[in-house]
Scaffold this motif. Sequence first.
Motif, PDB file in Angstrom:
ATOM      1  N   ASN A   1       6.386   4.586  -6.464  1.00  0.00           N
ATOM      2  CA  ASN A   1       7.810   4.865  -6.676  1.00  0.00           C
ATOM      3  C   ASN A   1       8.063   6.365  -6.523  1.00  0.00           C
ATOM      4  N   GLU A   2       7.155   7.144  -7.099  1.00  0.00           N
ATOM      5  CA  GLU A   2       7.314   8.599  -6.985  1.00  0.00           C
ATOM      6  C   GLU A   2       7.160   9.050  -5.526  1.00  0.00           C
ATOM      7  N   LEU A   3       6.364   8.304  -4.766  1.00  0.00           N
ATOM      8  CA  LEU A   3       6.203   8.656  -3.351  1.00  0.00           C
ATOM      9  C   LEU A   3       7.552   8.633  -2.627  1.00  0.00           C
ATOM     10  N   GLN A   4       8.352   7.591  -2.860  1.00  0.00           N
ATOM     11  CA  GLN A   4       9.628   7.539  -2.125  1.00  0.00           C
ATOM     12  C   GLN A   4      10.559   8.679  -2.576  1.00  0.00           C
TER      13      GLN A   4
ATOM     14  N   GLU B   1       0.226   2.474  13.412  1.00  0.00           N
ATOM     15  CA  GLU B   1      -0.097   1.334  12.534  1.00  0.00           C
ATOM     16  C   GLU B   1      -0.661   1.830  11.196  1.00  0.00           C
ATOM     17  N   GLY B   2      -1.686   2.663  11.264  1.00  0.00           N
ATOM     18  CA  GLY B   2      -2.395   3.127  10.058  1.00  0.00           C
ATOM     19  C   GLY B   2      -1.509   3.901   9.107  1.00  0.00           C
ATOM     20  N   THR B   3      -0.548   4.646   9.644  1.00  0.00           N
ATOM     21  CA  THR B   3       0.295   5.457   8.769  1.00  0.00           C
ATOM     22  C   THR B   3       1.516   4.679   8.271  1.00  0.00           C
ATOM     23  N   GLY B   4       1.612   3.411   8.616  1.00  0.00           N
ATOM     24  CA  GLY B   4       2.718   2.588   8.096  1.00  0.00           C
ATOM     25  C   GLY B   4       4.015   2.750   8.869  1.00  0.00           C
ATOM     26  N   LEU B   5       3.940   3.312  10.083  1.00  0.00           N
ATOM     27  CA  LEU B   5       5.179   3.579  10.831  1.00  0.00           C
ATOM     28  C   LEU B   5       5.493   2.528  11.903  1.00  0.00           C
ATOM     29  N   LYS B   6       4.736   1.439  11.917  1.00  0.00           N
ATOM     30  CA  LYS B   6       4.942   0.458  12.989  1.00  0.00           C
ATOM     31  C   LYS B   6       6.366  -0.116  12.944  1.00  0.00           C
TER      32      LYS B   6
ATOM     33  N   SER C   1       0.861  -1.186   0.000  1.00  0.00           N
ATOM     34  CA  SER C   1       0.000   0.000   0.000  1.00  0.00           C
ATOM     35  C   SER C   1       0.898   1.237   0.000  1.00  0.00           C
ATOM     36  N   PHE C   2       0.300   2.389  -0.287  1.00  0.00           N
ATOM     37  CA  PHE C   2       1.068   3.642  -0.202  1.00  0.00           C
ATOM     38  C   PHE C   2       1.614   3.818   1.220  1.00  0.00           C
ATOM     39  N   SER C   3       0.788   3.462   2.232  1.00  0.00           N
ATOM     40  CA  SER C   3       1.240   3.624   3.619  1.00  0.00           C
ATOM     41  C   SER C   3       2.492   2.791   3.875  1.00  0.00           C
ATOM     42  N   SER C   4       2.504   1.539   3.378  1.00  0.00           N
ATOM     43  CA  SER C   4       3.668   0.690   3.677  1.00  0.00           C
ATOM     44  C   SER C   4       4.892   1.134   2.892  1.00  0.00           C
ATOM     45  N   VAL C   5       4.684   1.660   1.684  1.00  0.00           N
ATOM     46  CA  VAL C   5       5.831   2.198   0.920  1.00  0.00           C
ATOM     47  C   VAL C   5       6.413   3.400   1.670  1.00  0.00           C
ATOM     48  N   PHE C   6       5.538   4.229   2.198  1.00  0.00           N
ATOM     49  CA  PHE C   6       6.007   5.370   2.990  1.00  0.00           C
ATOM     50  C   PHE C   6       6.813   4.878   4.187  1.00  0.00           C
TER      51      PHE C   6
END
Length: 635
Positions: A452-455, A345-350, A317-322
């Motif tokens: 990819n552009e997100l990173q 958790e929700g924002t992918g920062l776990k 997901s976008f969250s996990s890529v972030f």
Amino acid sequence: MARILDSIREPADLRKLTEEELSILAMEIRALILETVAKNGGHLGSNLGVVELTLALHKVFDSPRDKIVWDVGHQCYTHKILTGRKDRFGGLRRCGGILGFPCREESEHDAFNTGHASTALSAALGMAVARDKAGEKHHVIAVVGDGSLTGGVALEALNQIGHLRERLIIVLNFNEMSISINVGAWSKYFSYLVSGQRYIQIKDQAKSLLKRVPQLGWPVIKAGRALEELVKKTLFPGLVFKELGIRYIGPVHGHNIQSLVEAFETAKTYDGPILIQCVTQKGKGYEPARTHPEKFHGAGPFQVSTGEPLKREWGPSFSSVFGAAMIKIAKKDEKVLAITAAMGEGTGLKEFSEKLPGRFFDVGIAEQHAVTFASGLAVSGFKPVVAIYSTFLQRAYDQVYHDVCLMDLPVVFVLDRAGIVPDDGPTHQGVNDIAYLRHMPNMIVMAPKDENELQHMLWSALAYGHPVSVRFPKAKGLGVPMDETLQVLPPGRSELVKDGRDLLFAFGNMVAPALEAARELEKDDISLAVVNARFAKPLDRDMILRFAQPGGTVITLEEGIVDGGAGSAVRELLDKEERFGIRFKSLGLPIGAYPLGKSDEIRTMVGLDVPGLVRQIKDFYQTPLSCGGDERTRG
Ligand SMILES: Cc1ncc(C[n+]2csc(CCOP(=O)(O)OP(=O)(O)O)c2C)c(N)n1
């Protein structure tokens, strides 16, 4: 066998039931909630935790005359079932069905719409003051979780509640959890020495022991009760409320209907603000939810027998890529820090929090504080990344303006759940951020077309040295290859994805459907260049002006409200550059409350799916130009 639940048409029906029947009803309601959430997805843990509490509330109080205000509202399922929506409960969170949050438009029993945390005390106090001014006599009850009580708004309300001393009942749902474990000194104070879960366990064990050894008799029970009272008074935090001017009752066993009823009856007689601390268990009655409360806070459809998700979604997901990009970047740059407001958790920062614990800050449900805390770090040389859902950053508008942007501090805002948000209804839509961030001084506003552009954008944002926002939707990525080496994107530079005669200037997740729509429109001889805007601020002036020639057409597209959004920015640029005689149209979302549904269903309803875009653009080309005037103002 007929269920007791089938005989409940309105809350008053509860008053006819015996203690035993109420316990059976609690089981039936749990089963209905479990069965429905397993199919539709929803907030499971919080709802299973308040079944008895809600039954007791509706037994003692007289809704809708008495007003019950649910904080966040993600625990209102039993309330909905008891207040005439049992037969519609199968449509929970579905398109055309009932909301998973309180909704005044749905029922007179929903006293106040909620979705964002920590508002119940303020709203309830307002209602209590209004009641007294009108000379009315009903009760006002705010039900608030211990997580939400840590939010600044709730603390501001407590301040005024203790001051005004209006007749008001606060039910504190104490389960020591927010979405994750509660954090902060305030929550530590609540749980200090003895945990609430331990309290429930001790009480349940003592009860069953006394049942098994009746010969111990009354003296032992009495001594036990006296000891319990002493322990309660010593260990639990009534004192702090007392000192604030709020009477305290508790702790009350939050799954014992009789104890709850007694406590609420006592509260009813008090002529001032009173708080009842009810100790509950998140996920009560369903082992997977009790043992994995984070996973079952907001769950997708799952198998009841195992708790396993029904649908395994492939791809990140976008969250996990972030989250992964944050770890990669933070390892390269030790100044980078991550901040979340109770949404690790929700924002992918776990994973970040586990791998780099000293560089991760969960500030609790405190978006305003999260932003100003980040400013303090930034002004001292750090590079904070504040990860917040688009809808919740609305809370911190002034902090973004006053504490970050005016000082031009390098704080990066990563806005998850930006754009259309599925299942949760109007309160959770992330549609306003472009409009509320674009006019902030020094702020750079970006959105990636894919993961990819997100990173690259995150890496760029940290390099710019200004306030930056990066938004992306609640979605899986597009499955594009991920670059190993990160690049700094030149600020204000867009990307031509497909050439054409006229311009379709698309923002973020709208680039992919824009491209599909443009290919489709070629069949009708409509030739559109598709540009990945990348930035809503600063805009790529050169790219836009290349197409904004007299007689040309410029169409903008974003998954955000059109008024004040990225399209408005383009229109303002054309004004400033005095480019007239251009056909101009902004496509995006209208201002308003969005219907309930999956993201794709909502996109179809508002015409932002590919067929909808094709239709809207065709219609626009077919509309004759008005005679004279500025065609740019059309659309
Ligand atoms: C302003 C805001 N920030 C974040 C959230 C996301 N959120 C929903 S429920 C929740 C936890 C609430 O905890 P608590 O009040 O203790 O209720 P519980 O889930 O434990 O019943 C959070 C952080 C929100 N709804 N509103």
